[in-house]
Design an enzyme around this catalytic site. Structure first.
Site, mmCIF file in Angstrom:
data_model
loop_
_atom_site.group_PDB
_atom_site.id
_atom_site.type_symbol
_atom_site.label_atom_id
_atom_site.label_comp_id
_atom_site.label_asym_id
_atom_site.label_seq_id
_atom_site.Cartn_x
_atom_site.Cartn_y
_atom_site.Cartn_z
ATOM 1 C CG ASP A 103 -1.976 1.015 1.257
ATOM 2 O OD1 ASP A 103 -2.099 1.772 0.288
ATOM 3 O OD2 ASP A 103 -2.688 1.084 2.281
ATOM 4 C CD GLU A 140 -5.205 6.711 0.308
ATOM 5 O OE1 GLU A 140 -6.354 6.235 0.279
ATOM 6 O OE2 GLU A 140 -4.327 6.246 1.077
ATOM 7 C CD GLU A 141 -2.496 5.029 3.696
ATOM 8 O OE1 GLU A 141 -3.563 4.938 4.317
ATOM 9 O OE2 GLU A 141 -2.043 4.124 2.967
#
Ligand SMILES: *[C@@H]1O[C@H](CO)[C@@H](O)[C@H](O)[C@H]1NC(C)=O
Ligand SMILES: *[C@@H]1O[C@H](CO)[C@@H](O)[C@H](O)[C@H]1NC(C)=O
Ligand SMILES: *[C@@H]1O[C@H](CO)[C@@H](O)[C@H](O)[C@H]1NC(C)=O
Ligand SMILES: *[C@@H]1O[C@H](CO)[C@@H](O)[C@H](O)[C@H]1NC(C)=O
Length: 396
Positions: free
Chosen positions: A138, A172-173
């Site tokens: 990821d 994004e996280e």
């Protein structure tokens, strides 16, 4: 893949259940990295994946990954532009030629969750090679396999380089802090595509969509009194326990594509002496919504109003609320999946292009303290991105 602390706990639980068999695993000398037989068929892919992992790029600290990727892509002959993000990092937009538009945009994210841990290779009990490292799944697996897929398609003359552009975002996280401003700027510059392929670990399956989120706090106010004379007070704990029980046992609306709506109760704040009726109790609730959050909120409101008679006052406060996201899944020859966590897909304004969501690696391994990927998954990622791009261009 963006998840809240609650989902992180869930992933941790899942990864504990994964047989790891540390005892029989042995580490390989890292200098062997590119001489292992598994890497022979696509050395460039495994080298890029390794280089990306060796750069730490925790959310808000992505600068070295931005620099690495910019250099890598400009060495391939692409024009690279850096787009600012309020989180501090810079997003990378890369394209061939003069025109920033392209038929297909390949996009993913370069930030990772903490803690960072570096690249290493290990064989498991069945002698399968595992590539460990933060971001190995990821989403550096998606980044590496997207870029190599595009390179191979261009080399095979199946696409012209102008058909493809790339967007690699930060943040994004932590809730789309890279994608949101990058998209705004690209819209302002009238940059567009016919198809956007989002890279996130979907288990090498084509996602049909992902659940939405309804994240809120419930605060119950009562009146304390001696626990021997409960008729003199109003027990906030009792009211909250009733609400929590209903939340956990009620059937929430579900959907054929996304499955069940799930409910998780997070922090419970009800510290009170056992011989005193509680004047206050609160909890946080995170619902992974398989239907619209309007429908979910209506059920929650009904539960809370049922318990209003048991309290002096009940308040709710919404922290985050987003409806489910549906994407296209018409490309042939893929298995399908739906995700229970959020991605950057809804953070890019849907202005009529097709959207696919696909990536190598398992979401249940992403974010874990033992994040890894198998070489086969990365290679399948390249093959599948090639098929998706060709499908998007109508050339398959
Ligand atoms: C990861 O390991 C490589 C090779 O030893 C090293 O060059 C690199 O700096 C390390 N990355 C980080 C973030 O420590
Ligand atoms: C970026 O790389 C430099 C040089 O290797 C290193 O000193 C610095 O700590 C890195 N920054 C981050 C945020 O990892
Ligand atoms: C790029 O695409 C956008 C939206 O699809 C369009 O409005 C714009 O005119 C295009 N620009 C060029 C240079 O083709
Ligand atoms: C779909 O999943 C099945 C079962 O896991 C697997 O055998 C098959 O190879 C997969 N097909 C594709 C196209 O990935």
């Amino acid at each position: 893949m963006f998840t809240s602390a609650f989902a992180l706990a869930l992933f941790a639980a899942v990864s504990i259940a994964t047989p790891i068999n540390q005892q029989s695993a042995f580490s390989l000398d890292e200098s062997d990295a590119l001489s292992v037989p598994e890497f022979a068929s696509r050395p460039e892919l495994f080298q890029l994946h390794k280089d990306l992992i060796q750069v730490s790029s925790l959310s808000r600290h992505e600068e070295n990954a931005t620099a690495f990727l910019s250099k890598y892509l400009s060495n391939q002959g692409l024009n690279v532009e850096l787009l600012d993000s309020p989180a501090g990092g810079k997003n990378v937009y890369a394209y061939f030629g003069e025109d920033k538009n392209a038929s297909v945009l390949l996009t993913s994210h370069i930030d990772t969750v903490p803690p960072y841990f570096n690249y290493s290779l290990e064989r498991d009990a069945e002698n399968r090679l595992r590539i460990h490292g933060r971001g190995s799944t990821d989403a550096k697996a998606s980044v590496a396999s997207q870029i190599i897929a595009a390179k191979e398609l261009v080399a095979e003359k199946k696409v012209s380089s102008e058909d493809i552009s790339f967007l690699y975002v930060v943040g994004e996280e932590i809730g789309g802090l890279g994608m949101v401003p990058a998209d705004k700027q690209l819209i302002k510059e009238h940059v567009g595509w016919d198809t956007v392929i989002f890279g996130e670990p979907t288990g090498n399956r084509l996602a049909v969509g992902h659940k939405g989120i309804y994240y809120f706090q419930i605060r119950v106010y009562g009146r304390s009194c001696h626990s021997g004379y409960p008729e003199l007070g109003v027990d906030a704990n009792k009211a909250l326990i009733g609400i929590m029980n209903d939340l956990l046992t009620t059937q929430f609306p579900e959907s054929k594509l996304l499955g069940k709506t799930t409910v998780n109760i997070g922090e419970i704040d009800a510290s009170n002496a056992a011989n005193v009726l509680s004047p206050y109790a609160a909890c946080t609730v995170l619902i992974r919504a398989a239907s619209t959050t309007d429908k979910i909120a209506a059920v929650v409101d009904q539960i809370i109003s049922k318990h209003e008679k048991d309290a002096i006052r009940i308040e709710t406060e919404t922290t985050q609320r987003a409806d489910p996201t549906y994407v296209d899944y018409d490309a042939p020859g893929f298995n399908h999946t739906s995700l229970s966590c959020s991605t950057d897909v809804p953070n890019m304004l849907n202005r009529g292009f097709k959207r696919y969501l696909y990536g190598p690696g398992l979401i249940t391994i992403a974010h874990s303290a033992n994040e890894y990927i198998l070489p086969d998954m990365l290679e399948q990622g390249v093959d599948d991105y090639k098929r998706l791009v060709l499908h998007a261009l109508g050339r398959n």
